[in-house]
Design a protein around this motif. Structure first.
Motif, PDB file in Angstrom:
ATOM      1  N   HIS A   1       1.270   3.351   2.376  1.00 48.07           N
ATOM      2  CA  HIS A   1       2.061   3.460   3.608  1.00 48.07           C
ATOM      3  C   HIS A   1       3.378   2.698   3.454  1.00 48.07           C
ATOM      4  O   HIS A   1       4.438   3.188   3.871  1.00 48.07           O
ATOM      5  N   CYS A   2       3.312   1.518   2.874  1.00 51.53           N
ATOM      6  CA  CYS A   2       4.522   0.720   2.630  1.00 51.53           C
ATOM      7  C   CYS A   2       5.488   1.501   1.742  1.00 51.53           C
ATOM      8  O   CYS A   2       6.688   1.563   2.007  1.00 51.53           O
ATOM      9  N   GLN A   3       4.934   2.100   0.702  1.00 50.89           N
ATOM     10  CA  GLN A   3       5.734   2.866  -0.236  1.00 50.89           C
ATOM     11  C   GLN A   3       6.445   4.009   0.477  1.00 50.89           C
ATOM     12  O   GLN A   3       7.637   4.223   0.286  1.00 50.89           O
ATOM     13  N   MET A   4       5.722   4.740   1.319  1.00 51.23           N
ATOM     14  CA  MET A   4       6.311   5.865   2.035  1.00 51.23           C
ATOM     15  C   MET A   4       7.344   5.402   3.059  1.00 51.23           C
ATOM     16  O   MET A   4       8.381   6.050   3.241  1.00 51.23           O
ATOM     17  N   ALA A   5       7.077   4.291   3.741  1.00 45.64           N
ATOM     18  CA  ALA A   5       8.019   3.792   4.745  1.00 45.64           C
ATOM     19  C   ALA A   5       9.362   3.450   4.102  1.00 45.64           C
ATOM     20  O   ALA A   5      10.426   3.815   4.621  1.00 45.64           O
TER      21      ALA A   5
ATOM     22  N   ASN B   1      11.058   6.793   2.695  1.00 47.64           N
ATOM     23  CA  ASN B   1      11.626   7.618   3.773  1.00 47.64           C
ATOM     24  C   ASN B   1      12.858   6.985   4.392  1.00 47.64           C
ATOM     25  O   ASN B   1      13.841   7.676   4.691  1.00 47.64           O
TER      26      ASN B   1
ATOM     27  N   CYS C   1       0.832  -1.206   0.000  1.00 48.02           N
ATOM     28  CA  CYS C   1       0.000   0.000   0.000  1.00 48.02           C
ATOM     29  C   CYS C   1       0.867   1.257   0.000  1.00 48.02           C
ATOM     30  O   CYS C   1       2.095   1.185   0.026  1.00 48.02           O
TER      31      CYS C   1
ATOM     32  N   GLN D   1      12.333  -1.707   8.208  1.00 48.85           N
ATOM     33  CA  GLN D   1      10.936  -1.296   8.105  1.00 48.85           C
ATOM     34  C   GLN D   1       9.988  -2.502   8.074  1.00 48.85           C
ATOM     35  O   GLN D   1       8.769  -2.348   8.006  1.00 48.85           O
TER      36      GLN D   1
END
Length: 68
Positions: free
Chosen positions: A15-19, A22, A13, A63
């Motif tokens: 969120h996974c992409q952003m984690a 980052n 998702c 992560q």
């Protein structure tokens, strides 16, 4: 400048992409991160004199994702 494609399992998702994005961008020497969720791939442009492939993988694994 080097470019590597890492294959990452477990990203599903935004969120996974952003984690992952980052975590990699926090590393000194990383210039560009592009996550491809559907393919389970991450393209990274980095300065090999500042950061190693092992450090890139470690940042992703911290992560909670598995790098193949």
């Amino acid at each position: 400048m080097m470019t590597i494609t890492l294959y990452v399992q477990g990203m599903t998702c935004g969120h996974c992409q952003m984690a992952v994005t980052n975590a990699l961008q926090e590393l000194d020497g990383v210039k560009r991160v592009e996550v491809h969720l559907q393919e389970g791939m991450v393209d990274v442009d980095y300065d090999e004199t500042k950061v190693s492939v092992d450090k890139l993988k470690e940042a992703i694994e911290e992560q909670g994702y598995e790098v193949k």
